[in-house]
Design a protein around this motif. Structure first.
Motif, mmCIF file in Angstrom:
data_model
loop_
_atom_site.group_PDB
_atom_site.id
_atom_site.type_symbol
_atom_site.label_atom_id
_atom_site.label_comp_id
_atom_site.label_asym_id
_atom_site.label_seq_id
_atom_site.Cartn_x
_atom_site.Cartn_y
_atom_site.Cartn_z
ATOM 1 N N ARG A 15 -28.228 24.291 5.441
ATOM 2 C CA ARG A 15 -27.904 24.397 4.014
ATOM 3 C C ARG A 15 -28.405 23.155 3.293
ATOM 4 N NH1 ARG A 15 -22.852 21.559 3.264
ATOM 5 N NH2 ARG A 15 -22.041 20.982 5.276
ATOM 6 N N THR A 16 -28.635 23.292 1.994
ATOM 7 C CA THR A 16 -29.107 22.185 1.180
ATOM 8 C C THR A 16 -27.904 21.384 0.693
ATOM 9 O OG1 THR A 16 -30.976 23.512 0.476
ATOM 10 C CG2 THR A 16 -30.452 21.573 -0.855
ATOM 11 N N GLN A 67 -28.211 19.715 -8.354
ATOM 12 C CA GLN A 67 -29.109 20.592 -7.625
ATOM 13 C C GLN A 67 -30.454 19.892 -7.447
ATOM 14 O OE1 GLN A 67 -29.512 24.157 -9.854
ATOM 15 N NE2 GLN A 67 -27.540 24.983 -9.232
ATOM 16 N N PRO A 68 -31.167 20.223 -6.390
ATOM 17 C CA PRO A 68 -32.529 19.691 -6.260
ATOM 18 C C PRO A 68 -33.381 20.144 -7.441
ATOM 19 C CG PRO A 68 -31.785 20.643 -4.184
ATOM 20 C CD PRO A 68 -30.757 20.964 -5.216
ATOM 21 N N GLU A 101 -34.817 23.785 -7.594
ATOM 22 C CA GLU A 101 -33.816 24.813 -7.870
ATOM 23 C C GLU A 101 -33.411 24.795 -9.336
ATOM 24 O OE1 GLU A 101 -30.493 24.797 -5.204
ATOM 25 O OE2 GLU A 101 -31.781 24.633 -3.441
#
Length: 155
Positions: free
Chosen positions: A134-135, A142-143, A146
């Protein structure tokens, strides 16, 4: 060569407390190759152990899975009908055995079948959600990729 230094491996590993036990099992080896068996990968995350158990009946075989160890036991039982057999040559081995297989935490035994002198034990790998990749958000954000995709979908 019993003293193996695992310190280089353990520098970047967490939670491998059973490593020494597994190495001991691997270096000890199997003293007896009876009965012969195959381990095959049937499909993605599906495995099968096939064991040649000619001469045994279903009642003489026992399969137990406990604490990540699969144990297959065969008990040779003489004919109960009172008939005494005299063998001129006995080439089909039918002696008691116990074979153990070390299973990973994610492997589960789903069933077993017995046909044509082969005992087949079906295994499946089930990875729980908490063990899947998972991120991880940094500082709760959020990255960037994304965030861009979310902005495009909102527009």
């Amino acid at each position: 060569m019993r003293a193996i230094d695992f310190s280089p491996l353990l520098r970047s590993s967490i939670g491998f407390e059973n490593l020494n036990r597994l190495v001991d099992l691997a270096t000890r080896g199997e003293s007896d190759a009876y009965p012969p068996y195959n381990i095959e990968k049937v499909a993605e995350d599906v495995y099968r152990i096939s064991m040649a158990t000619a001469g045994f009946t279903r009642d003489e075989l026992d399969i137990t899975a406990q604490d990540n160890v699969l144990t297959i036991t065969g008990r040779a039982v003489e004919a109960a009908d009172g008939e005494k057999r005299e063998y001129l040559h006995r080439g089909i081995g039918k002696r008691a055995f116990e074979r153990r297989f070390q299973l990973a935490d994610t492997i589960r035994v789903t069933g077993a079948s017995y046909a044509d002198g082969l005992l087949n034990v079906e295994l499946v790998r089930e990875v729980p959600e908490h063990k899947k990749p998972r991120t991880i958000a940094i500082d709760g954000q959020q990255p960037a990729l994304e965030a861009v995709n979310d902005a495009r979908q909102a527009a």
